[in-house]
Every structure is written in structure tokens, then in C-alpha cells.
Design an enzyme around this catalytic site. Structure first.
Site, PDB file in Angstrom:
ATOM      1  CG  ASP A 180      -1.645  -1.281   1.482  1.00 35.82           C
ATOM      2  OD1 ASP A 180      -1.950  -1.987   0.508  1.00 35.82           O
ATOM      3  OD2 ASP A 180      -1.883  -1.604   2.662  1.00 35.82           O
ATOM      4  CD  GLU A 240      -8.608  -3.485  -0.895  1.00 31.27           C
ATOM      5  OE1 GLU A 240      -9.286  -3.698   0.125  1.00 31.27           O
ATOM      6  OE2 GLU A 240      -7.668  -4.212  -1.248  1.00 31.27           O
TER       7      GLU A 240
HETATM    8  O1  FUB Z   1      -2.569  -3.917   3.534  1.00 31.38           O
HETATM    9  C1  FUB Z   1      -3.854  -4.201   4.050  1.00 31.38           C
HETATM   10  C2  FUB Z   1      -4.922  -4.031   3.027  1.00 31.38           C
HETATM   11  O2  FUB Z   1      -4.573  -4.726   1.855  1.00 31.38           O
HETATM   12  C3  FUB Z   1      -5.165  -2.626   2.558  1.00 31.38           C
HETATM   13  O3  FUB Z   1      -5.950  -1.870   3.430  1.00 31.38           O
HETATM   14  C4  FUB Z   1      -5.829  -2.904   1.274  1.00 31.38           C
HETATM   15  O4  FUB Z   1      -5.910  -1.818   0.414  1.00 31.38           O
HETATM   16  C5  FUB Z   1      -4.987  -4.027   0.724  1.00 31.38           C
HETATM   17  O5  FUB Z   1      -3.860  -3.575   0.029  1.00 31.38           O
END
Ligand code: FUB
Length: 316
Positions: free
Chosen positions: A27, A195
């Protein structure tokens, strides 16, 4: 498709390599910031991608030229955020306030605990919880309160984008950067949205980018849409990041940056899972070129092993 093993044109250039630094990190949000001493450097704010039940702090990395990354250690620890959980420190975002010059750090404070905001005089922290409670606590419009991203427009208005579980929302921030000016509104740009929203403005066009699929496997990818407003609606543009069967899988949750001193040279910073890795947490942070075509559309990114050429943060 470009050969992912070939070096960029121009001979034996110094390159970032991919991953750009060792360890499991996901991320990543990439920026150029000047520290309190006036030194301009690149900064990456990632999620430490160990088992998320043990992720309770954030680190950041910086580099003078995209190749020599230095770890600044812990910049925010959940022990200093009493309302947080002790796990799932996910997906941070950092922005400099145009008003006071301080750095504001937005973070997921645990699955279900909400999004917090912390502040520091330095882009490498340490950050301290700015308001002592979640900036966003509830599920609004079905958006899981994770994956915050702060975008500051040319008119200095800051926006907070966030949202997991298939819904994306945005809210303008007040000039303090520590409160929402209006209730978040839903801007889910595509049925595939999952997301990781990220906003960038280029030549007056607002590009909203996001991730689709499941981050835990190789269905993960990234796509984008465009609008003439930071609030949308967004017209779907296409996919940006996808698996490369010879390089890595599960590429997604990215940020993009125009290289300092250039008119239109861009890089994309993202995570991916090395070939052969089956542990869902084993994600690494990489940088590759991002190309805007003449018509403003974005070309699919070629995942490489060599990364991008050195480029001084002080350029321009
Ligand atoms: O790294 C944890 C989670 O995985 C993040 O919040 C999401 O976007 C995904 O990348």
C-alpha cells in the site's frame, strides 16, 4: 509488451530495482517533500505487510533519487493512539498542509476502529495523534473506513478519499486538515471498485484510481476513471496494473507521482507479490514508469525487475 528484464534505454543507468527496499511492505504512497532542514527527498509511506494481526505501527522510507532508500523506523505506534486496535495498521497517506506547512498522516487504526489523523513538523515523523479520536469512525455508504488518501487540489482544498468493501467515498477537509467539512459522499467509480482510492490531477483532469479483486491473491489489479471534478462522477478509463506472469502477481494499491523538474514524466509506486509466494501478506513495494498517452488515457504499466532510473528529488 516491454521486456521486464531489459534495462531502460541509455546504457547502464542506476535504477531503483524492484522491490525498491527489502522487506514485506504494501500500500505504498509516494511523495516528494521538503523536511524541516529544507532537504527535498522522496518519501514512501507503506503498510508493514507482516501478518496483519501483528501490524500495530507505521514506518516510512526516504530517498534522494529513488534508488537509495533509508528506513526512518517507526513514525506512529498504536500504543500512542489509545482508541485504535492493536492490529491492522493499514494503508497510510501523508499530505502537507498548504496553511501551516505541517504534515498530516491519515491511517486505518485497525479493521473497524476507523481512520485517524496524526501530525508532525517533519515528513519522517514522529507523528502524534492530532485529535485523540477517529476522524472517520462509522461505515458510511457501505464504505469500510480504511485506505485513506488525502489529495490537496491546486486551490489548496484538501479532500479525504477512502473506502473498502466495494464503496468509495470522499469528503472535503477543513483547513485544519483534521476534520471533514461536509459529510462524506459516495463516489464509487465502477462496479469493480474494491478499495485503495488515489487521486491525481493532470492538465485539469482528475484521475481517480483504485484497486479491484482480492489483495490476498492474484485477482488483485488497479484501474482508473476520469472526471472534471474531484467529486466525480468518473468515467471508467481502464486497467493500469495487472499480473505479469514472468515478473509478479497481485499488483495493486498504488500511488503515482510526477517526477520533479519534468513536465510529464510519471512513476507509479505499488505493491505486488513475488512469483512463487503463497503467503498473502508477502507483498513488496515497487516503482515503475506510468505513461499518459497523448489522448490523456493511461497505458497499462509494465511491471519490471529493474524499476526506474535514478532521478534527483531536487530536480527542477
Ligand atoms: O494492507 C492491508 C490491506 O490490503 C489494505 O488496506 C488494502 O488496500 C490491501 O492492500
Amino acid at each position: 509488451m516491454t521486456d521486464p528484464h531489459s534495462q531502460p534505454a541509455g546504457g547502464a543507468a542506476l535504477t531503483s530495482g524492484n522491490p525498491v527496499f527489502p522487506g514485506w511492505y504494501a500500500d505504498p504512497e509516494l511523495h516528494v517533500f521538503s523536511g524541516p532542514d529544507g532537504e527535498r527527498r522522496y518519501y514512501i509511506y507503506p503498510t508493514g505487510s507482516a501478518d496483519f494481526t501483528r501490524q500495530a505501527s507505521f514506518e516510512c522510507w526516504s530517498s534522494a533519487d529513488l534508488t537509495d532508500w533509508v528506513n526512518h523506523g517507526t513514525i506512529l505506534d498504536f500504543r500512542d493512539v489509545p482508541w485504535s486496535t492493536n492490529y491492522a495498521a493499514w494503508a497510510p497517506s501523508c499530505a502537507q498542509s498548504p496553511r501551516d506547512g505541517k504534515f498530516y498522516f491519515y491511517f486505518s487504526a485497525g479493521d473497524g476502529a476507523g481512520i485517524g489523523v496524526a501530525v508532525s513538523d517533519s515528513p519522517s515523523g514522529p507523528f502524534r495523534d492530532a485529535i485523540g479520536l477517529p476522524l472517520i469512525r462509522d461505515y458510511l455508504h457501505g464504505a469500510q473506513p480504511i485506505d485513506a488518501h488525502c489529495f490537496v487540489d491546486d486551490d489548496h482544498q484538501a479532500y479525504l478519499y477512502y473506502g473498502g468493501h466495494g464503496h468509495c467515498v470522499v469528503a472535503p477537509l477543513t483547513p485544519t486538515m483534521c476534520a471533514v467539512h461536509r459529510a462524506p459522499r459516495e463516489i464509487t467509480p465502477s462496479p469493480g471498485y474494491v478499495e485503495a482510492p488515489f487521486m491525481v490531477k493532470r492538465r485539469g483532469v482528475y484521475y481517480l484510481m483504485w484497486s479491484e479483486g482480492d489483495w490476498a491473491d492474484s485477482t488483485y489489479l488497479a484501474a482508473y476513471g476520469v472526471s472534471d471534478s474531484p467529486l466525480g462522477p468518473f468515467t471508467y478509463g481502464g486497467r493500469i496494473l495487472e499480473n505479469h506472469p514472468d515478473v509478479a502477481l497481485g499488483a495493486g494499491h498504488h500511488s503515482v507521482l510526477r517526477l520533479p523538474g519534468t513536465e510529464d514524466e510519471w512513476v507509479i509506486c505499488y505493491h505486488r507479490r513475488p512469483l512463487g509466494e503463497t503467503n498473502m501478506h508477502h507483498r513488496v513495494t515497487c516503482i515503475d514508469r506510468l505513461v499518459f498517452r497523448d489522448d490523456g488515457s493511461i497505458a497499462p504499466v509494465t511491471l519490471t525487475h529493474h524499476g526506474v532510473p535514478a532521478h534527483p528529488a531536487t530536480a527542477g
